[in-house]
Design an enzyme around this catalytic site. Structure first.
Site, PDB file in Angstrom:
ATOM      1  CD  GLU A  19       8.735  12.112  -0.829  1.00 16.65           C
ATOM      2  OE1 GLU A  19       8.518  10.894  -0.823  1.00 16.65           O
ATOM      3  OE2 GLU A  19       8.694  12.809  -1.871  1.00 16.65           O
ATOM      4  CG  HIS A  95      13.315   8.486  -0.024  1.00 12.68           C
ATOM      5  ND1 HIS A  95      12.306   8.912  -0.854  1.00 12.68           N
ATOM      6  CD2 HIS A  95      12.755   8.289   1.214  1.00 12.68           C
ATOM      7  CE1 HIS A  95      11.180   8.991  -0.160  1.00 12.68           C
ATOM      8  NE2 HIS A  95      11.431   8.631   1.096  1.00 12.68           N
ATOM      9  CB  ALA A 145      13.827  -1.558  -5.017  1.00 13.01           C
ATOM     10  CE1 TYR A 180       5.933   3.453  -8.229  1.00 11.80           C
ATOM     11  CE2 TYR A 180       6.586   1.262  -7.451  1.00 11.80           C
ATOM     12  CZ  TYR A 180       6.905   2.573  -7.757  1.00 11.80           C
ATOM     13  OH  TYR A 180       8.193   3.020  -7.574  1.00 11.80           O
ATOM     14  CG  HIS A 184       7.147   0.776 -11.766  1.00  3.86           C
ATOM     15  ND1 HIS A 184       7.959   0.377 -12.800  1.00  3.86           N
ATOM     16  CD2 HIS A 184       7.696   1.905 -11.262  1.00  3.86           C
ATOM     17  CE1 HIS A 184       8.977   1.222 -12.897  1.00  3.86           C
ATOM     18  NE2 HIS A 184       8.842   2.160 -11.978  1.00  3.86           N
TER      19      HIS A 184
END
Ligand code: FAD
Length: 318
Positions: A19, A95, A145, A180, A184
């Site tokens: 990334e 993204h 999301a 996660y 999260h």
């Protein structure tokens, strides 16, 4: 090509990807290329490009008056995606955020992606704006999301926001979402967070990329729990080699993750940041080797602008 097809075509071989973060406004793309160039020896099938949230700046207007303006310090995600795609002939993954965008703006961005031949997207909510405590849904934007995933998925089938367009030219997107291993920060429990992750997959997400972690056991447990509740899409671990002493405070603060005691004590023994960099490389090599043994589709690195350490890690593990 879609990320899921890259994974299928690899026939069980682990792929390498990374990334990058767009440069600050006014800075050219040359330095970014300098960091990407060496990593091309690992044939990454795709490179992710982050999107940063807008932020408030305060401008002096004389007489002690300040004017608050809103700006994006690192714009250009899509431009960078397209430039990289053309220069290196690899797929790029922009993204896309809920925060700071209306649904209409998102739709236009997706249309741009189609014209640019970009058919992979990582869909994210985004964090709270700098200086704000909680994430605020933008007016006309998405709250979670999963809602953004649905919009992207729908558009691929011709369902635009305000019209349905039947056309052979509508191409569907391969959608990645965040997971996660340490939960999260806002989720009340791990189980709750995993259920929300499942919602993203049910809304159309094709794969998951995890937040960075430094203890592989957390990733293994996360994958196990995800599979137990029926999440069956590929799960890609995100790896960040620690590089400075300051990371001991910065990484937990920004990314809400824990660092293992033995990593902390190794970093504290270091006299210089170049010693820390070596500790980070060594740690990440061990992490990656164990992850490869576990069987993962892709090793995804967070480069944060510097690639020399990722190059060393890649040469040891690929
Ligand atoms: P969501 O999936 O929407 O989850 C947010 C919280 O809401 C979670 O606590 C979840 O449990 C809960 N939740 C989700 N859905 C629901 C629901 N329907 N009802 C109730 N609760 C719900 N940030 C950037 O600004 N730019 C980037 O480029 C970027 N890239 C990232 C890449 C990766 C791989 C990762 C892991 C994170 C990235 N982030 C980025 C950070 C990300 O935006 C933040 O972690 C953000 O706080 C959460 O985003 P999300 O997409 O996971 O949100």
């Amino acid at each position: 090509m879609k990320i899921t097809d890259h994974i299928k075509n690899a026939n069980g071989k682990t792929l390498f990807s990374f990334e990058i973060v767009p440069p600050q406004k006014g800075v050219g793309i040359a330095d970014l290329y300098k960091n990407i160039d060496p990593l091309m020896e690992f044939n990454p099938p795709f490179i992710d490009v982050t999107t940063s949230r807008e932020e408030y700046i305060f401008l002096e207007r004389g007489n002690g008056l300040m004017e608050r303006k809103i700006t994006r310090m690192r714009p250009g995600t899509l431009g960078i995606c397209s430039a990289i795609q053309n220069k290196y002939n690899v797929d790029t993954v922009p993204h896309v955020l809920c925060g700071g965008f209306t649904k209409e703006e998102t739709e236009y961005l997706l249309v741009d992606c189609m014209y640019l031949g970009i058919n992979n997207i990582v869909a994210l909510r985004g964090d709270a704006m700098k200086g704000e405590k909680y994430f605020e849904q933008s007016k006309g934007g998405h709250k979670y999301a999963s809602d953004l995933v649905k919009q992207i998925h729908d558009l691929g089938t011709g369902k635009y926001l305000h019209e349905e367009i039947v056309s052979d030219d509508n191409s569907s997107f391969c959608i990645g979402v965040a997971g996660y291993p340490e939960k999260h920060i806002e989720a009340p429990s791990m189980n709750y967070d995993l259920q929300m992750l499942k919602k993203k997959v049910e809304a159309g997400a094709d794969y998951i990329v995890t937040q960075m972690f430094f203890d592989n056991q957390k990733f293994f447990d996360f994958v196990k729990q995800a599979r137990e509740i029926g999440i069956d899409v590929p799960i890609i671990p995100g790896i960040k080699p620690i590089a400075t002493k300051g990371h001991l405070q910065m990484l937990p603060q920004v990314f809400k993750i824990d660092l293992p005691e033995n990593l902390i004590s190794e970093v504290l023994k270091c006299k210089t940041n170049s010693d820390v960099r070596e500790v980070g490389i060594e740690w990440a090599i061990n992490q990656c080797k164990e992850l490869l043994d576990f069987g993962i589709p892709v090793l995804h690195f967070y480069s944060m602008g510097k690639s020399d350490n990722i190059l060393k890690i890649g040469r040891e593990v690929f």
